[in-house]
Design a protein around this motif. Structure first.
Motif, PDB file in Angstrom:
ATOM      1  N   ALA A   1       0.838  -1.201   0.000  1.00  0.00           N
ATOM      2  CA  ALA A   1       0.000   0.000   0.000  1.00  0.00           C
ATOM      3  C   ALA A   1       0.872   1.250   0.000  1.00  0.00           C
ATOM      4  CB  ALA A   1      -0.911   0.000   1.223  1.00  0.00           C
ATOM      5  N   ASP A   2       0.268   2.370  -0.367  1.00  0.00           N
ATOM      6  CA  ASP A   2       0.989   3.643  -0.300  1.00  0.00           C
ATOM      7  C   ASP A   2       0.827   4.243   1.100  1.00  0.00           C
ATOM      8  OD1 ASP A   2      -1.558   4.814  -0.212  1.00  0.00           O
ATOM      9  OD2 ASP A   2      -1.446   5.599  -2.250  1.00  0.00           O
ATOM     10  N   ARG A   3       1.356   5.440   1.304  1.00  0.00           N
ATOM     11  CA  ARG A   3       1.300   6.085   2.624  1.00  0.00           C
ATOM     12  C   ARG A   3      -0.120   6.278   3.138  1.00  0.00           C
ATOM     13  NH1 ARG A   3       6.006  10.277   1.520  1.00  0.00           N
ATOM     14  NH2 ARG A   3       7.694   9.061   2.414  1.00  0.00           N
ATOM     15  N   ASP A   4      -1.058   6.449   2.192  1.00  0.00           N
ATOM     16  CA  ASP A   4      -2.452   6.664   2.579  1.00  0.00           C
ATOM     17  C   ASP A   4      -3.183   5.362   2.868  1.00  0.00           C
ATOM     18  OD1 ASP A   4      -2.112   9.427   2.188  1.00  0.00           O
ATOM     19  OD2 ASP A   4      -2.638   9.246   0.059  1.00  0.00           O
ATOM     20  N   GLY A   5      -2.511   4.232   2.653  1.00  0.00           N
ATOM     21  CA  GLY A   5      -3.137   2.943   2.899  1.00  0.00           C
ATOM     22  C   GLY A   5      -3.851   2.362   1.686  1.00  0.00           C
TER      23      GLY A   5
ATOM     24  N   SER B   1       4.853   1.881   7.499  1.00  0.00           N
ATOM     25  CA  SER B   1       4.331   2.903   6.592  1.00  0.00           C
ATOM     26  C   SER B   1       5.200   4.147   6.479  1.00  0.00           C
ATOM     27  CB  SER B   1       2.927   3.303   7.055  1.00  0.00           C
ATOM     28  OG  SER B   1       2.976   3.778   8.382  1.00  0.00           O
ATOM     29  N   GLU B   2       6.498   4.038   6.759  1.00  0.00           N
ATOM     30  CA  GLU B   2       7.369   5.208   6.706  1.00  0.00           C
ATOM     31  C   GLU B   2       7.740   5.601   5.280  1.00  0.00           C
ATOM     32  OE1 GLU B   2       8.684   2.286   8.523  1.00  0.00           O
ATOM     33  OE2 GLU B   2       7.235   2.941  10.021  1.00  0.00           O
ATOM     34  N   SER B   3       7.780   4.664   4.350  1.00  0.00           N
ATOM     35  CA  SER B   3       8.227   4.960   2.992  1.00  0.00           C
ATOM     36  C   SER B   3       7.019   5.191   2.073  1.00  0.00           C
ATOM     37  CB  SER B   3       9.106   3.831   2.483  1.00  0.00           C
ATOM     38  OG  SER B   3       8.485   2.604   2.670  1.00  0.00           O
ATOM     39  N   PRO B   4       7.288   5.629   0.828  1.00  0.00           N
ATOM     40  CA  PRO B   4       6.183   5.891  -0.104  1.00  0.00           C
ATOM     41  C   PRO B   4       5.279   4.682  -0.348  1.00  0.00           C
ATOM     42  CG  PRO B   4       8.217   6.802  -0.958  1.00  0.00           C
ATOM     43  CD  PRO B   4       8.579   5.998   0.260  1.00  0.00           C
TER      44      PRO B   4
END
Length: 133
Positions: free
Chosen positions: A41-45, A106-109
């Motif tokens: 997933a991306d930072r937004d989930g 979730s620290e990375s893009p």
């Protein structure tokens, strides 16, 4: 001066693609056997794709979620690179997947969704997941 004298000799080179030995070691890009996979997933989930693996065929890969568009495709380069690096270190496909799954956060893009390791009856199942919006 004739026409032939004015031509650049490079314009007459043989440009056929001929694979050369060497290059990075890669897992097989497909399998018809069951696979293990994790969700990315991306930072937004938002789910952007899946990393999958199968030891029997020495196969592993990154499958981008179509709904993620170009951004998901670009973020997937990280996961393809991790698989190449794991293959170069001699890890089995599921060993590489376990290593990748252990990096959940979730620290990375983009990141592996914690607890998302699953098994699918085939790679096609994962590809179908990636095609759903």
């Amino acid at each position: 001066m004739s026409k032939e004298e004015g031509l650049n000799p490079r314009l007459n080179e043989d440009l056929r693609f001929t694979p050369k030995p060497g290059g990075p070691a890669l897992y097989t890009p497909t399998t018809d056997k069951p696979v293990q996979y994790v969700t990315v997933a991306d930072r937004d989930g938002t789910v952007i794709g899946y990393v999958w693996a199968n030891d029997e065929d020495d196969a592993a890969g990154w499958t981008v979620r179509r709904a993620g568009g170009d951004e998901a495709f670009n973020k997937g380069a990280r996961w393809a690179r991790k698989l190449r690096e794991a293959k170069a270190r001699g890890l089995t496909p599921t060993g590489a997947l376990a290593e990748i799954a252990g990096e959940a956060g979730s620290e990375s893009p983009s990141h592996v969704v914690p607890g998302s390791l699953r098994e699918a009856p085939s790679l096609q199942t994962v590809q179908d997941l990636a095609g759903k919006d």
